[in-house]
Design a protein around this motif. Structure first.
Motif, PDB file in Angstrom:
ATOM      1  N   GLN A 120       4.787   2.028   8.279  1.00  0.00           N
ATOM      2  CA  GLN A 120       4.562   3.239   7.496  1.00  0.00           C
ATOM      3  C   GLN A 120       5.855   4.040   7.429  1.00  0.00           C
ATOM      4  O   GLN A 120       6.486   4.299   8.452  1.00  0.00           O
ATOM      5  CB  GLN A 120       3.502   4.112   8.144  1.00  0.00           C
ATOM      6  N   TYR A 159       0.841  -1.183   0.000  1.00  0.00           N
ATOM      7  CA  TYR A 159       0.000   0.000   0.000  1.00  0.00           C
ATOM      8  C   TYR A 159       0.880   1.239   0.000  1.00  0.00           C
ATOM      9  O   TYR A 159       1.997   1.215   0.539  1.00  0.00           O
ATOM     10  CB  TYR A 159      -0.922   0.019   1.225  1.00  0.00           C
ATOM     11  N   HIS A 160       0.375   2.317  -0.572  1.00  0.00           N
ATOM     12  CA  HIS A 160       1.142   3.558  -0.648  1.00  0.00           C
ATOM     13  C   HIS A 160       1.574   4.005   0.755  1.00  0.00           C
ATOM     14  O   HIS A 160       0.760   4.080   1.674  1.00  0.00           O
ATOM     15  CB  HIS A 160       0.303   4.663  -1.319  1.00  0.00           C
ATOM     16  N   GLY A 161       2.869   4.286   0.921  1.00  0.00           N
ATOM     17  CA  GLY A 161       3.391   4.781   2.187  1.00  0.00           C
ATOM     18  C   GLY A 161       3.807   3.701   3.170  1.00  0.00           C
ATOM     19  O   GLY A 161       4.264   4.008   4.271  1.00  0.00           O
TER      20      GLY A 161
END
Length: 109
Positions: free
Chosen positions: A66, A40-42
């Motif tokens: 993250q 997932y992004h990040g």
């Protein structure tokens, strides 16, 4: 830290990076590798070692965190090398048999 970590980086991984590391479950983490696996992004997968307060590795872990929550850790002391408790071998301990007098009943094969 929004920069992608690199092998060798020392990080603090706590609740900002992932809820599973909140509170007393925070880690000091030495990065060994950074996965190129899509996420997932990040978010990012990191492999490395959990360090104790003496800077010694206690476990190898793979963590999913993250990027925005990662922080560089303050430096930990370098691991101490274990002391050798054995004395240096004396000349009579060299194993050549020269230091042991011949005793009756013993003979070399």
């Amino acid at each position: 830290m929004t920069v992608r970590p690199s092998p060798g980086d020392l990080l603090t991984i706590d609740g900002r990076a992932s809820v599973q590391f909140a509170g007393d479950r925070a880690l000091t983490f030495r990065v060994v590798s950074v996965s190129d696996q899509p996420t997932y992004h990040g978010w990012i997968w990191l492999t490395g070692y959990v360090l104790n307060r003496h800077g010694q590795a206690t476990a190898k872990r793979e963590v999913y965190v993250q990027l925005a929550g990662l922080r560089r850790a303050t430096s930990t002391p370098a691991p101490k090398r274990p002391r050798a408790n054995r004395p240096y071998a004396s000349r009579s301990d060299q194993g050549d048999g020269g230091a042991v007098p011949d005793r009756p009943g013993l003979r070399a094969r």
